[in-house]
Design an enzyme around this catalytic site. Structure first.
Site, short mmCIF file in Angstrom:
data_model
loop_
_atom_site.label_atom_id
_atom_site.label_comp_id
_atom_site.label_asym_id
_atom_site.label_seq_id
_atom_site.Cartn_x
_atom_site.Cartn_y
_atom_site.Cartn_z
N GLY A 40 0.80 -1.21 0.00
CA GLY A 40 0.00 0.00 0.00
C GLY A 40 0.83 1.27 0.00
N THR A 41 1.96 1.25 0.69
CA THR A 41 2.80 2.44 0.75
C THR A 41 3.32 2.82 -0.63
OG1 THR A 41 3.47 2.16 3.05
CG2 THR A 41 4.99 3.34 1.63
N GLN B 135 -7.24 -0.24 4.40
CA GLN B 135 -8.03 -0.80 5.49
C GLN B 135 -9.42 -1.23 5.04
OE1 GLN B 135 -6.93 -1.66 8.36
NE2 GLN B 135 -4.93 -0.67 8.25
N CYS C 75 2.54 6.79 17.80
CA CYS C 75 3.77 7.51 18.11
C CYS C 75 4.92 6.96 17.27
CB CYS C 75 4.12 7.37 19.58
SG CYS C 75 2.94 8.16 20.69
N THR D 144 11.50 -7.00 -12.52
CA THR D 144 10.88 -8.30 -12.73
C THR D 144 9.71 -8.49 -11.77
OG1 THR D 144 12.98 -9.24 -13.43
CG2 THR D 144 11.26 -10.79 -12.78
#
Length: 393
Positions: A69-70, A189, A335, A247
């Site tokens: 996802g990042t 999510q 945090c 690849t």
């Protein structure tokens, strides 16, 4: 152990392991190779793409497999913004909501710091919702926004990873479409719990991560509507139709497709069952812990997420006490390592700093049982009571 941190990750499903196994062993070909082994891999890759596309109700060529996802968020924000500004230099603004994942926030910051984009943050209310009227004003004409340049891309998270609030994406997408602005949604999510049908959502780009839905860590995808230009982040051999060189990870693409198919097939039943359990859990916590504060929208939330603040305690201390009692959840404070800064999401929702630092998130796997949540609720009540007796330490 009772695992209530499914929003962080999920175990790889057995069916997924079995589906991907051949491509980790005897069918190990490179899908770019022009021989039988390579062609088998290429066929498997495209079959996986077609299966993922079916869940999203999009064309297979509109999907790019990523490492998660990042990367998908980065490719969407950076890729669309840079490509659109290259075509029209007046498109020099990026809009993101105040409750985005760091992958979106940091991508926008990179565009500001390195490429000179202006970044505007769309506020949310106390429940974490974007007001469509405010979004319309910010995405609209320059005379309304007060900026000299137009919007290259906007990004609004589908369902929040900390408090579970679900945005009204179709309404926001209609506004963005009317303004001619591509809208990206981080659906990491939401996958497995909410519909990903892009025809219903109306978004122009959407990110998914595999390890939230029973695939391995290290695979995801990005959908970008046909006709929207975007620059690649990774250059090289031109794989993924030039959108992501390197690849392809055939085994993990197969894993993602299998997981998405399984999740979609069982989604309706899981949503009905887990939503009822979530409601019982929330009522239990609020009725037995007088100081507990539910965060996020009361009903417009993910079926499997219940998030709270417990004023007078330390979220990290309650977290550790619960782990001692074999209950695994997560601190809602988000945090950073070595930092005691409160969650940016809760701060954006107007939660006072000290209260925000008492947050916990409980996110349920699809197979969670009533007995597990009853036990977790009882242990949470005892853990908070103990921390309050100790002065919140």
């Amino acid at each position: 152990m009772i695992f209530l941190d499914a929003a962080a990750t999920t175990p790889v499903r057995r069916e997924v392991i079995e589906a991907m196994f051949p491509f980790l062993t005897n069918q190990f070909g490179n899908p770019s190779s022009h021989h039988e082994l390579g062609e088998l891999a290429a066929t498997a890759l495209e079959n996986a793409r077609e299966k993922c596309a079916a869940v999203l109700a999009v064309h297979p060529e509109e999907l790019v497999f990523t490492s998660g996802g990042t990367e998908a968020d980065n490719l969407a924000l950076k890729g669309i913004a840079l490509a659109r500004r290259a075509a029209d230099p007046t498109l020099n603004r990026v809009l993101i909501s105040a409750v985005e994942h760091p992958a979106v926030v940091e991508s926008a910051e990179f565009l500001r710091r390195v490429h000179g984009f202006e970044v505007d943050v769309v506020p949310v209310d106390a429940a974490g919702l974007v007001d469509p009227a405010i979004f319309a004003a910010m995405v609209g004409a320059d005379a309304v926004s007060g900026h000299a340049h137009g919007v290259a891309v906007a990004s609004i998270m589908y369902a929040n990873n900390e408090v579970g609030t679900v945005q009204d994406l179709p309404a926001l997408a209609r506004i963005a479409t009317a303004a001619g602005v591509p809208l990206h949604a981080d659906a990491v999510q939401a996958a497995g719990w909410l519909s990903l049908d892009v025809r219903e959502l109306g978004v122009d780009a959407l990110s998914v991560s595999g390890h939230k839905i029973g695939a391995p860590k290290g695979v995801g995808l990005l959908y970008v509507r046909s006709g929207i230009l975007y620059e690649p982040l990774i250059h090289g051999g031109g794989q993924e139709r030039g959108a992501r060189s390197g690849t392809e990870n055939v085994a993990f693409a197969v894993a993602l497709a299998t997981a998405m198919g399984l999740q979609e097939a069982g989604r309706a039943a899981a949503v009905e069952r887990v939503t009822a359990l979530r409601e019982s859990f929330i009522e239990h916590v609020l009725s037995t812990i007088g100081s507990a504060v539910l965060t996020g929208h009361r009903t417009q939330r993910l079926p499997n997420v219940a998030s709270f603040c417990f004023p007078g305690t330390s979220g990290e201390s309650v977290l550790l006490e619960l782990e001692r009692r074999d209950i695994v959840c997560s601190s809602g404070s988000a945090c950073a390592a070595g930092s005691d800064e409160p969650s940016a999401v809760l701060s954006a929702m107007g939660v006072e700093r000290g209260v925000a630092q008492t947050a916990l998130r409980f996110s349920f796997p699809a197979d969670v049982s009533e007995a597990q949540l009853t036990a977790a609720g009882d242990e949470l009540t005892a853990a908070v009571a103990r921390m309050l007796r100790l002065g919140g330490k």
